[in-house]
Design a protein around this motif. Structure first.
Motif, PDB file in Angstrom:
ATOM      1  N   GLU A  60       0.619  -1.206  -0.074  1.00 36.39           N
ATOM      2  CA  GLU A  60       0.071  -0.057   0.128  1.00 36.39           C
ATOM      3  C   GLU A  60       0.622   1.404   0.243  1.00 36.39           C
ATOM      4  O   GLU A  60       0.331   2.618  -0.484  1.00 36.39           O
ATOM      5  CB  GLU A  60      -0.662   0.380   1.364  1.00 36.39           C
ATOM      6  N   VAL A  61       2.127   0.993   0.542  1.00 39.10           N
ATOM      7  CA  VAL A  61       3.057   2.353   0.294  1.00 39.10           C
ATOM      8  C   VAL A  61       3.078   2.436  -0.982  1.00 39.10           C
ATOM      9  O   VAL A  61       3.669   3.814  -1.274  1.00 39.10           O
ATOM     10  CB  VAL A  61       4.476   2.224   2.352  1.00 39.10           C
ATOM     11  N   GLN A  62       3.634   1.592  -1.574  1.00 37.45           N
ATOM     12  CA  GLN A  62       4.790   1.487  -2.148  1.00 37.45           C
ATOM     13  C   GLN A  62       3.438   2.059  -3.717  1.00 37.45           C
ATOM     14  O   GLN A  62       4.053   2.824  -5.056  1.00 37.45           O
ATOM     15  CB  GLN A  62       5.356  -0.266  -2.761  1.00 37.45           C
ATOM     16  N   ARG A  63       2.277   1.759  -3.255  1.00 37.82           N
ATOM     17  CA  ARG A  63       1.337   2.078  -4.579  1.00 37.82           C
ATOM     18  C   ARG A  63       1.022   3.534  -4.532  1.00 37.82           C
ATOM     19  O   ARG A  63       0.230   4.375  -5.609  1.00 37.82           O
ATOM     20  CB  ARG A  63      -0.030   1.158  -4.638  1.00 37.82           C
ATOM     21  N   ASN A  64       1.634   4.297  -3.052  1.00 38.57           N
ATOM     22  CA  ASN A  64       1.088   5.633  -2.790  1.00 38.57           C
ATOM     23  C   ASN A  64       2.395   7.151  -2.826  1.00 38.57           C
ATOM     24  O   ASN A  64       2.105   7.947  -2.257  1.00 38.57           O
ATOM     25  CB  ASN A  64       0.799   5.649  -1.580  1.00 38.57           C
ATOM     26  N   THR A  65       3.629   6.197  -3.547  1.00 32.19           N
ATOM     27  CA  THR A  65       4.143   6.889  -3.757  1.00 32.19           C
ATOM     28  C   THR A  65       5.257   6.678  -4.843  1.00 32.19           C
ATOM     29  O   THR A  65       5.576   5.345  -5.378  1.00 32.19           O
ATOM     30  CB  THR A  65       5.584   6.859  -2.317  1.00 32.19           C
ATOM     31  N   GLN A  66       6.290   7.544  -5.269  1.00 26.87           N
ATOM     32  CA  GLN A  66       7.463   7.904  -6.424  1.00 26.87           C
ATOM     33  C   GLN A  66       8.511   6.874  -5.767  1.00 26.87           C
ATOM     34  O   GLN A  66       9.076   6.637  -6.471  1.00 26.87           O
ATOM     35  CB  GLN A  66       7.173   8.801  -6.387  1.00 26.87           C
ATOM     36  N   THR A  67       8.623   7.299  -4.729  1.00 27.38           N
ATOM     37  CA  THR A  67      10.043   6.502  -4.438  1.00 27.38           C
ATOM     38  C   THR A  67       9.853   5.414  -3.801  1.00 27.38           C
ATOM     39  O   THR A  67       9.125   4.644  -3.598  1.00 27.38           O
ATOM     40  CB  THR A  67      10.259   6.860  -2.718  1.00 27.38           C
ATOM     41  N   PRO A  68      10.325   4.613  -4.485  1.00 31.08           N
ATOM     42  CA  PRO A  68      11.318   3.239  -4.873  1.00 31.08           C
ATOM     43  C   PRO A  68      11.299   2.722  -3.151  1.00 31.08           C
ATOM     44  O   PRO A  68      12.046   3.444  -2.273  1.00 31.08           O
ATOM     45  CB  PRO A  68      12.160   3.027  -5.240  1.00 31.08           C
ATOM     46  N   ILE A  69      10.002   1.613  -2.660  1.00 31.03           N
ATOM     47  CA  ILE A  69      10.532   1.229  -1.481  1.00 31.03           C
ATOM     48  C   ILE A  69      11.103  -0.462  -1.502  1.00 31.03           C
ATOM     49  O   ILE A  69      10.968  -0.936  -2.718  1.00 31.03           O
ATOM     50  CB  ILE A  69       8.820   1.075  -0.770  1.00 31.03           C
ATOM     51  N   ALA A  70      11.793   0.073  -0.459  1.00 34.16           N
ATOM     52  CA  ALA A  70      13.323  -1.936  -0.566  1.00 34.16           C
ATOM     53  C   ALA A  70      12.383  -2.328   0.904  1.00 34.16           C
ATOM     54  O   ALA A  70      11.915  -1.669   1.920  1.00 34.16           O
ATOM     55  CB  ALA A  70      14.144  -1.461  -0.661  1.00 34.16           C
ATOM     56  N   THR A  71      12.273  -3.782   0.894  1.00 32.07           N
ATOM     57  CA  THR A  71      12.307  -4.251   2.349  1.00 32.07           C
ATOM     58  C   THR A  71      13.084  -6.159   1.958  1.00 32.07           C
ATOM     59  O   THR A  71      13.329  -6.375   0.932  1.00 32.07           O
ATOM     60  CB  THR A  71      11.261  -4.431   2.886  1.00 32.07           C
ATOM     61  N   GLY A  72      13.928  -6.442   2.769  1.00 30.27           N
ATOM     62  CA  GLY A  72      14.031  -8.166   2.996  1.00 30.27           C
ATOM     63  C   GLY A  72      14.404  -8.632   3.933  1.00 30.27           C
ATOM     64  O   GLY A  72      15.011  -9.485   3.927  1.00 30.27           O
ATOM     65  N   GLU A  73      15.250  -8.015   4.642  1.00 26.46           N
ATOM     66  CA  GLU A  73      16.392  -8.233   5.672  1.00 26.46           C
ATOM     67  C   GLU A  73      15.564  -8.895   6.623  1.00 26.46           C
ATOM     68  O   GLU A  73      15.903  -9.480   7.374  1.00 26.46           O
ATOM     69  CB  GLU A  73      17.053  -6.879   6.191  1.00 26.46           C
ATOM     70  N   ASN A  74      14.125  -8.894   6.731  1.00 26.73           N
ATOM     71  CA  ASN A  74      13.211  -9.409   7.599  1.00 26.73           C
ATOM     72  C   ASN A  74      12.841 -11.014   7.264  1.00 26.73           C
ATOM     73  O   ASN A  74      12.256 -11.775   8.117  1.00 26.73           O
ATOM     74  CB  ASN A  74      12.970  -8.498   8.606  1.00 26.73           C
ATOM     75  N   HIS A  75      13.307 -10.738   5.770  1.00 24.42           N
ATOM     76  CA  HIS A  75      12.577 -11.793   4.678  1.00 24.42           C
ATOM     77  C   HIS A  75      13.658 -12.874   4.699  1.00 24.42           C
ATOM     78  O   HIS A  75      15.006 -12.648   5.040  1.00 24.42           O
ATOM     79  CB  HIS A  75      11.691 -11.725   4.039  1.00 24.42           C
ATOM     80  N   TYR A  76      13.018 -14.305   4.871  1.00 27.44           N
ATOM     81  CA  TYR A  76      14.462 -15.231   4.985  1.00 27.44           C
ATOM     82  C   TYR A  76      14.165 -16.320   3.738  1.00 27.44           C
ATOM     83  O   TYR A  76      15.136 -16.972   3.208  1.00 27.44           O
ATOM     84  CB  TYR A  76      14.004 -16.560   6.286  1.00 27.44           C
ATOM     85  N   PHE A  77      12.644 -16.756   3.547  1.00 24.12           N
ATOM     86  CA  PHE A  77      12.640 -17.789   2.274  1.00 24.12           C
ATOM     87  C   PHE A  77      11.923 -16.918   0.711  1.00 24.12           C
ATOM     88  O   PHE A  77      10.862 -15.800   1.022  1.00 24.12           O
ATOM     89  CB  PHE A  77      11.689 -18.759   2.027  1.00 24.12           C
ATOM     90  N   ARG A  78      12.511 -18.109  -0.111  1.00 27.21           N
ATOM     91  CA  ARG A  78      11.894 -16.971  -1.274  1.00 27.21           C
ATOM     92  C   ARG A  78      10.169 -17.239  -1.550  1.00 27.21           C
ATOM     93  O   ARG A  78       9.954 -16.137  -2.453  1.00 27.21           O
ATOM     94  CB  ARG A  78      12.341 -18.241  -2.510  1.00 27.21           C
ATOM     95  N   ILE A  79       9.185 -17.793  -1.144  1.00 29.49           N
ATOM     96  CA  ILE A  79       7.768 -17.847  -1.024  1.00 29.49           C
ATOM     97  C   ILE A  79       7.674 -16.062  -0.444  1.00 29.49           C
ATOM     98  O   ILE A  79       6.749 -15.431  -0.847  1.00 29.49           O
ATOM     99  CB  ILE A  79       7.341 -18.649  -0.329  1.00 29.49           C
ATOM    100  N   ASP A  80       8.521 -15.396   0.344  1.00 26.34           N
ATOM    101  CA  ASP A  80       7.930 -14.323   1.255  1.00 26.34           C
ATOM    102  C   ASP A  80       8.185 -13.142  -0.442  1.00 26.34           C
ATOM    103  O   ASP A  80       7.651 -11.984  -0.350  1.00 26.34           O
ATOM    104  CB  ASP A  80       8.569 -14.300   2.039  1.00 26.34           C
ATOM    105  N   PHE A  81       9.118 -13.044  -0.560  1.00 23.75           N
ATOM    106  CA  PHE A  81      10.212 -12.279  -1.977  1.00 23.75           C
ATOM    107  C   PHE A  81       9.293 -12.856  -2.777  1.00 23.75           C
ATOM    108  O   PHE A  81       8.934 -11.599  -3.511  1.00 23.75           O
ATOM    109  CB  PHE A  81      11.867 -12.831  -2.076  1.00 23.75           C
ATOM    110  N   GLU A  82       8.605 -13.416  -3.341  1.00 23.04           N
ATOM    111  CA  GLU A  82       7.680 -13.698  -4.972  1.00 23.04           C
ATOM    112  C   GLU A  82       6.339 -12.797  -4.118  1.00 23.04           C
ATOM    113  O   GLU A  82       5.862 -11.606  -4.788  1.00 23.04           O
ATOM    114  CB  GLU A  82       7.413 -14.782  -4.468  1.00 23.04           C
ATOM    115  N   ARG A  83       6.071 -12.683  -2.810  1.00 21.92           N
ATOM    116  CA  ARG A  83       4.426 -11.994  -2.353  1.00 21.92           C
ATOM    117  C   ARG A  83       5.144 -10.723  -2.493  1.00 21.92           C
ATOM    118  O   ARG A  83       4.839  -9.755  -2.434  1.00 21.92           O
ATOM    119  CB  ARG A  83       3.941 -12.536  -0.720  1.00 21.92           C
TER     120      ARG A  83
END
Ligand SMILES: [Mg+2]
Length: 436
Positions: A294-317
């Protein structure tokens, strides 16, 4: 019926016909740096050892050592099967301490395989796309992070005391401000941010990251994830001061450490739009993938996350559901072999990776091999600018490890970096074993 058989002699056949190497022993060591730097060493019956670095967590070394009985006598080259076995042994380990331990072991096994077969890690991971890996410097909050333990509590290691470090400013961490010391407001100014950015740019870094989730002069609630207009303006002013100081030739990222709710995150992301960020990191807590979308869809700033995700299935989401186009997995948490698989998944969607990293030199050099072997790399993080012995720990590497904001990809077997155990011993953490 024709039977195919690999013959001895030259080439891959003879390589495969070498007798299996067997794992004989596993041990750990912890150094007190800016974080705890935890190393795992795995030894074999051929006298070849592999080293890995493990992402900090409470109780970590006991967790790593607990896996020794499952590894003893195994052939380290069966890396995928061994990782599955370790995972299954903790009732299918999910994210957390056990997984950190498993991924540190995976790194040590890969180092060991590389040394046995005389291949640099990048070659095992499929070859290299680049000779040097761009490194971005984490600049914390205008001043260097000092030293915190596995529970993120400030401490003064022996090497800091020797330097005459003043302990008077040490304070207990607050939840919202990710360990920033509110008793030193003089460093939380646009001027100090700008000065730090200029100093790092002069060292050759072409990409920098700063924190803006810092104490402000305004009264706030630590727990409700809210941001007032004044706080948003304060954060944006820090980022803009950095941009003005270094111009457009240095790329900037800003970290928010999961502190805000969706509306606050959107406000801060929009306020950052004129700064032109490469990415805004972790504006919302990691467990809610819909919220970050929801944050990403409301801003031009690229949002990044990932250091708290461990598995490919979460990154796919994160790619498909949240629409993120920059992912920031942690090198130690996702692992090297797993990281290669994740990079393939992301590349299929034209998504690039910026590798989060808070490790010492062993971890960063393992990460360099992964970074070299994937096409979709932005950069890898370096968090140890405040650690004076970072370069001294690698005994076969002419310091500095990082030159002009880059690390040369080693061509030596394994990670290509030998830990100087004599130097490491000087910085060992009291109460922890040292490769026993
Ligand atoms: Mg971060």
């Amino acid at each position: 019926m024709v039977r195919y058989q690999i013959e001895g002699g030259r080439g891959l056949g003879s390589r495969l016909q070498q007798p299996n190497m067997k794992i004989t022993h596993l041990s750990t060591a912890v150094l007190e740096a800016n974080f705890d730097w935890t190393f795992v060493k795995i030894e074999s019956d051929e006298g070849i050892s592999g080293y890995g670095e493990v992402f900090v967590a409470p109780g970590l070394t006991a967790a790593v050592r607990a896996f020794e009985p499952l590894l003893a006598g195994e052939d380290p080259t069966s890396i995928d099967r061994l990782v599955r076995r370790l995972k299954a042994s903790c009732v299918h380990a999910a994210a957390g301490v056990a997984w950190h331990a498993i991924m540190g072991i995976e790194a040590a096994l890969l180092d060991m395989i590389g040394k046995r077969y005389k291949m640099p890690l990048w070659q095992i991971l499929g070859g290299k796309y680049r000779e040097q890996v761009p490194i971005y410097a984490d600049c914390h909050a205008g001043d260097a992070l000092e030293s915190i333990d596995a529970l993120l509590l400030p401490r003064t290691p022996q090497w800091m005391k020797n330097g005459g470090e003043d302990e008077s400013h040490k304070s207990v961490i607050s939840v919202k401000h990710h360990g920033w010391d509110a008793t030193r407001p003089e460093v939380l100014t646009a001027g100090s941010y700008a000065a730090r950015a200029v100093a790092m740019a002069e060292k050759g870094f072409r990409m920098l990251k700063f924190d803006v989730d810092v104490p402000t002069p305004f009264e706030t609630d630590e727990y409700n994830r809210d941001l007032t207009g004044e706080e948003v303006e304060f954060a944006a002013s820090l980022a803009m001061a950095v941009r003005k100081a270094v111009g457009k030739s240095v790329e900037l990222a800003i970290d928010c450490h999961w502190n805000y709710h969706v509306q606050a995150a959107v406000r801060i992301a929009r306020a950052m739009e004129p700064v032109g960020l490469r990415w805004l990191e972790d504006p919302t807590p990691p467990e809610n993938i819909r919220a970050v979308g929801e944050v990403q869809r409301n801003t031009q700033t690229p949002i990044a996350t990932g250091e708290n995700h461990y598995f490919r299935i979460d990154f796919e989401r994160l790619i498909l559901e949240a629409g993120l186009r920059v992912l920031a997995p942690d090198v130690q948490k996702m692992g090297l072999w797993e990281g290669r698989k994740l990079a393939d998944l992301a590349d299929m969607h034209f998504v690039n990776l910026t590798l989060h990293n808070i490790s010492g030199p062993l971890g960063i050099m393992a990460g360099v091999h992964l970074a070299a072997s994937i096409p979709n790399l932005i950069a890898m993080e370096w968090h140890a600018a405040s650690v004076p012995f970072f370069d001294q720990l690698a005994k076969n590497w002419e310091p500095p490890i990082i030159r002009d904001g880059k690390i040369r990809v080693p061509d030596l077997p394994g990670t290509g970096v030998e830990l100087d155990e004599e130097v490491a011993y000087r910085y060992r953490k009291p109460g922890e074993t040292f490769f026993e």
